[in-house]
Design a protein around this motif. Structure first.
Motif, PDB file in Angstrom:
ATOM      1  N   TYR A 169       0.839  -1.188   0.000  1.00 57.03           N
ATOM      2  CA  TYR A 169       0.000   0.000   0.000  1.00 57.03           C
ATOM      3  C   TYR A 169       0.877   1.243   0.000  1.00 57.03           C
ATOM      4  CZ  TYR A 169       0.733   0.174   5.115  1.00 57.03           C
ATOM      5  OH  TYR A 169       1.276   0.233   6.360  1.00 57.03           O
ATOM      6  N   PHE A 170       0.370   2.267  -0.695  1.00 57.29           N
ATOM      7  CA  PHE A 170       1.155   3.473  -0.920  1.00 57.29           C
ATOM      8  C   PHE A 170       0.371   4.697  -0.479  1.00 57.29           C
ATOM      9  CE2 PHE A 170       2.478   0.293  -4.000  1.00 57.29           C
ATOM     10  CZ  PHE A 170       3.845   0.263  -3.776  1.00 57.29           C
ATOM     11  N   ASP A 171       1.047   5.542   0.307  1.00 62.47           N
ATOM     12  CA  ASP A 171       0.461   6.834   0.653  1.00 62.47           C
ATOM     13  C   ASP A 171       0.227   7.632  -0.622  1.00 62.47           C
ATOM     14  OD1 ASP A 171       0.702   6.206   3.311  1.00 62.47           O
ATOM     15  OD2 ASP A 171       2.603   7.254   3.569  1.00 62.47           O
ATOM     16  N   SER A 172      -0.702   8.535  -0.574  1.00 64.70           N
ATOM     17  CA  SER A 172      -0.977   9.350  -1.750  1.00 64.70           C
ATOM     18  C   SER A 172      -1.266  10.779  -1.338  1.00 64.70           C
ATOM     19  CB  SER A 172      -2.171   8.784  -2.530  1.00 64.70           C
ATOM     20  OG  SER A 172      -3.395   9.155  -1.913  1.00 64.70           O
ATOM     21  N   ILE A 173      -1.355  11.628  -2.356  1.00 65.48           N
ATOM     22  CA  ILE A 173      -1.816  13.005  -2.136  1.00 65.48           C
ATOM     23  C   ILE A 173      -3.275  13.123  -2.578  1.00 65.48           C
ATOM     24  CG2 ILE A 173       0.484  14.004  -2.304  1.00 65.48           C
ATOM     25  CD1 ILE A 173      -0.180  14.820  -5.195  1.00 65.48           C
ATOM     26  N   ASP A 174      -3.922  11.990  -2.761  1.00 65.38           N
ATOM     27  CA  ASP A 174      -5.305  11.909  -3.237  1.00 65.38           C
ATOM     28  C   ASP A 174      -6.241  12.053  -2.042  1.00 65.38           C
ATOM     29  OD1 ASP A 174      -7.612  11.428  -4.605  1.00 65.38           O
ATOM     30  OD2 ASP A 174      -7.084   9.405  -5.270  1.00 65.38           O
ATOM     31  N   VAL A 175      -6.900  13.198  -1.953  1.00 67.32           N
ATOM     32  CA  VAL A 175      -7.709  13.517  -0.778  1.00 67.32           C
ATOM     33  C   VAL A 175      -9.190  13.496  -1.139  1.00 67.32           C
ATOM     34  CG1 VAL A 175      -7.569  16.010  -1.175  1.00 67.32           C
ATOM     35  CG2 VAL A 175      -7.977  15.173   1.125  1.00 67.32           C
ATOM     36  N   ARG A 176     -10.010  13.046  -0.193  1.00 63.94           N
ATOM     37  CA  ARG A 176     -11.459  13.045  -0.372  1.00 63.94           C
ATOM     38  C   ARG A 176     -12.073  14.159   0.474  1.00 63.94           C
ATOM     39  NH1 ARG A 176      -9.877  10.543  -3.722  1.00 63.94           N
ATOM     40  NH2 ARG A 176     -10.239   8.389  -4.376  1.00 63.94           N
ATOM     41  N   GLY A 177     -13.068  14.807  -0.114  1.00 65.54           N
ATOM     42  CA  GLY A 177     -13.770  15.870   0.591  1.00 65.54           C
ATOM     43  C   GLY A 177     -15.150  16.068   0.007  1.00 65.54           C
ATOM     44  N   VAL A 178     -16.003  16.714   0.769  1.00 66.01           N
ATOM     45  CA  VAL A 178     -17.371  16.998   0.332  1.00 66.01           C
ATOM     46  C   VAL A 178     -17.494  18.488   0.078  1.00 66.01           C
ATOM     47  CG1 VAL A 178     -19.814  16.848   0.905  1.00 66.01           C
ATOM     48  CG2 VAL A 178     -18.236  15.058   1.700  1.00 66.01           C
ATOM     49  N   ALA A 179     -17.723  18.855  -1.185  1.00 65.46           N
ATOM     50  CA  ALA A 179     -17.918  20.260  -1.535  1.00 65.46           C
ATOM     51  C   ALA A 179     -19.290  20.713  -1.051  1.00 65.46           C
ATOM     52  CB  ALA A 179     -17.806  20.451  -3.040  1.00 65.46           C
ATOM     53  N   LEU A 180     -19.338  21.885  -0.441  1.00 62.31           N
ATOM     54  CA  LEU A 180     -20.590  22.443   0.072  1.00 62.31           C
ATOM     55  C   LEU A 180     -20.853  23.786  -0.608  1.00 62.31           C
ATOM     56  CD1 LEU A 180     -20.039  21.819   3.895  1.00 62.31           C
ATOM     57  CD2 LEU A 180     -21.348  20.399   2.313  1.00 62.31           C
ATOM     58  N   PRO A 181     -21.988  23.957  -1.277  1.00 62.27           N
ATOM     59  CA  PRO A 181     -22.299  25.245  -1.897  1.00 62.27           C
ATOM     60  C   PRO A 181     -22.204  26.379  -0.882  1.00 62.27           C
ATOM     61  CG  PRO A 181     -23.869  23.583  -2.611  1.00 62.27           C
ATOM     62  CD  PRO A 181     -23.046  22.960  -1.525  1.00 62.27           C
ATOM     63  N   THR A 182     -21.423  27.408  -1.209  1.00 62.46           N
ATOM     64  CA  THR A 182     -21.231  28.522  -0.279  1.00 62.46           C
ATOM     65  C   THR A 182     -22.200  29.673  -0.542  1.00 62.46           C
ATOM     66  OG1 THR A 182     -19.564  29.528  -1.722  1.00 62.46           O
ATOM     67  CG2 THR A 182     -18.775  27.992  -0.041  1.00 62.46           C
TER      68      THR A 182
END
Length: 534
Positions: A258-271
């Motif tokens: 397994y390899f660390d990544s810079i691939d991040v998960r997030g939830v965009a919220l309408p501002t």
């Protein structure tokens, strides 16, 4: 068992056997030691337009190894730029012109010489089609002898990253309609066969100018996650990318990498609030719940990211609070403390959100605190993030409805509901795509509709600075953007692979993993560690 379910299971098993049979020759699981059978998705799913860099092959948030084509520059394991086709490159003091010298000993697989004209053509065509690398700051690429001169429409010190992003195609033999099926390149491999929906087969390019890879032949299977795991259990592949749900399994003859990544998960919220605005693509902009900054702040403070990661990623990942992976030189500490339900409730109450009817969900001025979070139904970790987030949000009085679908289903809600996204690029220009108000609600750029001129000014400033010096300014831009809580950032994901004990994929030379991964990035260093293939 329901008959339909049983029939579906039988069909799936038959499909797995059939694909393995095609790849390995009549159903045999034996193949020569210098042949590799894989099931990985380093470039996302099977390419719709084939193996054509003009349509995005080899690009997925950062330039990844295209295998069939060469690029001007590559990255090494320390994320430094190294020459591929380039022998030298310079840039003007204002970062509006880049000049690259191209080596003169490279041939395409049709025997023709690769020249600076092919490089210029490839970049101009990629800009025209706009389906891969972001070349919006490029006016044109022009060949001048053995040099290519890139002229830009603005200062852009990040443009050097784009020199890793475009695979080079031959101007004389490029056809937009057919190239993807019969690509001519100059990379370490050439396409021998593509069975759509099943596999592609690569053979080593004998005229490759760079480091010679060990494997003469690579067969990559297109299998869904369950089928990929079954192929590992059957011993049909040397390496398979698997979902983290399988990562703790033990299979004889294989080990987990397994390899660390810079691939991040997030939830965009309408501002923005819903004021009846419509995008150029006729998509509704704004949401009267997430448009209130108290809702966004309360969610960021109240959720438990570690719990989200444990559930969604089986622990294979790292908590992230701001969308910038720790490995990147513009990373920063947001100072955010989460898992504080009481504080989240106070934030809501102070802003006028209260549960007046006793149903557990707060309201304000008749507006109930509820909205939908959409996720790609093909990504199990995104589903798990959305579902767990919904469970946690209820604890602070917010009702989230997690809804899966295709991107065609999601797009009409892109700017008005929460969306689970994946990001991760070694190019800081990603911050501009995420937060710049001048690209808000255009395609997938700034889908939350953030409007902060301070962010825009910092982005402009960063683009006019030396790249290394600019990282601090890019960091400031991201910090300013995150002060508005436009996302619920969750964490980075690890990439998990079952690897045959007979295969050495050289962990010490693996490249940084962007969004989508780059397992092929160090294929030149892979080798068999004994003479028996799987």
């Amino acid at each position: 068992m329901d008959n339909k379910i049983l029939i579906g299971a039988i069909v799936a098993v038959i499909a797995i056997i059939g694909v393995a049979a095609v790849a390995l020759g009549g159903g045999s699981t034996e193949h020569a030691p210098n042949e590799l059978v894989a099931c990985v998705a380093a470039h996302g799913e099977e390419p719709e337009y084939g193996f054509d860099p003009m349509h995005g092959w080899g690009y997925h948030d950062s330039g990844t190894e295209p295998l069939i084509q060469s690029t001007i520059l590559k990255r090494d394991k320390d994320n430094n730029f190294v020459n591929d086709l380039a022998t030298n490159y310079t840039m003007s003091d204002d970062y509006k012109e880049y000049t690259v010298e191209i080596r003169d000993d490279v041939k395409f697989t049709d025997g023709s010489q690769l020249t600076a004209k092919d490089v210029a053509f490839s970049y101009n065509k990629a800009k025209e089609l706009g389906e891969g690398a972001d070349l919006s700051s490029m006016n044109e690429a022009k060949a001048d002898g053995n040099k290519v001169v890139f002229t830009l429409n603005k200062s852009d010190s990040t443009f050097i990253n784009k020199l890793t992003d475009v695979g080079i195609v031959p101007e004389a033999n490029y056809n937009e309609d057919s190239y993807g099926q019969n690509p001519i390149g100059s990379g370490p491999y050439k396409l021998a066969q593509w069975d759509k929906g099943q596999q592609f087969i690569l053979e080593k390019n004998p005229d490759y100018y760079g480091k010679e890879p060990y494997f003469e032949k690579i067969t990559n299977l297109f299998l869904d996650p369950d089928a990929a795991f079954a192929a590992v259990k059957n011993g049909d592949v040397d390496i398979a990318e698997v979902q983290v749900a399988y990562a703790n399994e033990t299979i004889d003859g294989y080990h987990m990498e397994y390899f660390d990544s810079i691939d991040v998960r997030g939830v965009a919220l309408p501002t923005q609030m819903d004021e009846g605005k419509i995008s150029e693509d006729n998509i509704t902009i704004g949401n009267n719940v997430t448009g209130d900054p108290a809702i966004r702040e309360a969610l960021n403070v109240g959720i438990n990211r570690q719990e989200l990661l444990e559930g969604a990623l089986n622990g294979y990942g790292d908590v992230n609070y701001n969308g910038v992976a720790n490995q990147l030189p513009w990373a920063f500490d947001s100072g955010l403390n989460d898992s504080n339900v009481d504080e989240a409730k106070k934030i809501l109450s102070d802003a006028g959100w209260n549960d007046t009817d006793g149903d557990g969900i707060v309201e304000k001025d008749g507006q109930r605190a509820e909205f939908t979070v959409y996720y790609s139904a093909s990504a199990s970790e995104r589903q798990a993030i959305a579902v767990t987030l919904a469970e946690q949000a209820k604890q602070i009085g917010i009702e989230i409805t997690p809804t899966g679908g295709s991107w065609d289903d999601i797009t009409p809600n892109l700017y008005s509901q929460g969306i689970v996204f994946g990001f991760g690029s070694a190019d800081p220009m990603e911050i501009q795509h995420q937060y710049d108000s001048r690209v808000a609600n255009v395609g997938f750029d700034n889908p939350e509709g953030l409007n902060d001129t301070a962010v825009d000014s910092l982005i402009d400033s960063a683009m006019g600075q030396d790249l290394n010096s600019s990282y601090a300014t890019w960091s400031q831009a991201a910090q300013q953007a995150n002060s508005h809580y436009p996302y619920i950032w969750v964490g980075t994901v690890d990439y998990t692979y079952f690897v045959s004990d007979s295969l050495d994929i050289s962990n010490s030379t693996h490249l940084i993993y962007p969004h989508g991964g780059d397992i092929w990035g160090n294929i030149y260093d892979w080798k068999r560690v004994n003479e028996t293939a799987s």
